[in-house]
Design a protein around this motif. Structure first.
Motif, mmCIF file in Angstrom:
data_model
loop_
_atom_site.group_PDB
_atom_site.id
_atom_site.type_symbol
_atom_site.label_atom_id
_atom_site.label_comp_id
_atom_site.label_asym_id
_atom_site.label_seq_id
_atom_site.Cartn_x
_atom_site.Cartn_y
_atom_site.Cartn_z
ATOM 1 N N ARG A 1 0.360 5.962 0.406
ATOM 2 C CA ARG A 1 0.320 6.695 0.695
ATOM 3 C C ARG A 1 0.450 8.021 0.805
ATOM 4 O O ARG A 1 1.633 8.050 0.264
ATOM 5 C CB ARG A 1 -0.303 6.401 2.635
ATOM 6 C CG ARG A 1 -1.103 5.522 3.025
ATOM 7 C CD ARG A 1 -1.670 4.899 4.292
ATOM 8 N NE ARG A 1 -2.518 4.224 4.656
ATOM 9 C CZ ARG A 1 -3.034 4.697 5.451
ATOM 10 N NH1 ARG A 1 -2.911 5.465 6.604
ATOM 11 N NH2 ARG A 1 -3.485 3.288 5.877
ATOM 12 N N ALA B 1 0.262 12.205 1.207
ATOM 13 C CA ALA B 1 -0.019 13.689 1.968
ATOM 14 C C ALA B 1 0.680 15.250 0.891
ATOM 15 O O ALA B 1 1.367 14.760 1.188
ATOM 16 C CB ALA B 1 -0.233 12.822 3.231
ATOM 17 N N GLU C 1 0.867 -1.197 -0.473
ATOM 18 C CA GLU C 1 0.427 0.038 -0.002
ATOM 19 C C GLU C 1 0.916 1.232 0.000
ATOM 20 O O GLU C 1 2.265 1.155 0.784
ATOM 21 C CB GLU C 1 -0.936 -0.534 1.747
ATOM 22 C CG GLU C 1 -1.415 1.310 1.410
ATOM 23 C CD GLU C 1 -2.711 0.717 2.709
ATOM 24 O OE1 GLU C 1 -2.495 2.037 3.280
ATOM 25 O OE2 GLU C 1 -3.327 0.255 3.007
ATOM 26 N N GLN D 1 4.162 7.882 1.979
ATOM 27 C CA GLN D 1 4.312 6.944 2.353
ATOM 28 C C GLN D 1 4.107 5.615 1.804
ATOM 29 O O GLN D 1 2.590 4.764 0.888
ATOM 30 C CB GLN D 1 3.262 6.633 3.554
ATOM 31 C CG GLN D 1 3.495 5.561 4.757
ATOM 32 C CD GLN D 1 2.432 5.979 5.997
ATOM 33 O OE1 GLN D 1 2.138 6.777 6.362
ATOM 34 N NE2 GLN D 1 1.397 4.892 5.990
#
Length: 182
Positions: free
Chosen positions: A99, A101, A97, A112
């Motif tokens: 991420r 931001a 996964e 991330q």
């Protein structure tokens, strides 16, 4: 058990690169700060999606009144990094996964990438908290340069068949469209 975090707040270098020949390449994210280098493997599609996501975050921020974060519409001159990955490329983990931001307090894009965890059967194991993660914080110009380089790396693969748009191998290609298979 606490997660292993490979954190880079202001990396000297953060790039996407590959090892291997087109059609058999392994894609890597590589962060470097001084002599410390962390490389994580990921899929070509993940690389492309990350580049698109970084640009989408920055493009959205550009639409804010007065562009208060001074977001450039392209990578500023001097930030392009065309050098190969730092050797030796030692995979810390394979990315599952990712991420993305925005940190307004530092005007940085935060990336991330969490470790992919598989069981004995090769099935993805869902974790409440990632066991290992790469966290990289990039200023806006470096983020634009990262996205541009990533797009270039992704497109340097095998040429696409002009008929079916599938990748062609150097030793030949059986086109399903030309052969009447579609």
């Amino acid at each position: 058990m606490a997660a292993i975090v490979h954190g880079f707040d202001w990396p000297d270098r953060f790039v996407t690169g590959t090892v291997g020949e087109p059609g058999a390449r392994t894609f890597y994210l590589q962060a470097q700060e001084g002599k410390r280098v962390v490389s994580v493997a990921l899929e070509k599609q993940q690389s492309a999606a990350l580049a698109d996501g970084v640009d989408a975050v920055l493009d959205q921020l550009m639409t804010e009144d007065d562009n208060r974060y001074s977001i450039p519409d392209a990578a500023p001159d001097g930030l392009a990094d065309d050098d190969p990955l730092a050797d030796p490329v030692e995979e810390e983990f394979r990315v599952g996964e990712m991420r993305l931001a925005w940190d307004p307090s530092t005007a940085q894009v935060v990336i991330q990438a969490s470790r992919l965890l598989l069981d004995e059967d090769g099935t993805v194991v869902e974790e409440d908290e990632p066991g290992e993660v790469l966290v990289v914080r990039l200023p806006v110009g470096a983020a634009r340069a990262f996205a541009a380089r990533t797009r270039t790396v992704v497109t340097q693969g095998r040429p696409l068949c002009p008929i079916c748009e599938e990748p062609m191998d150097p030793d030949g290609h059986v086109c399903p469209v030309a052969d009447g298979l579609e």
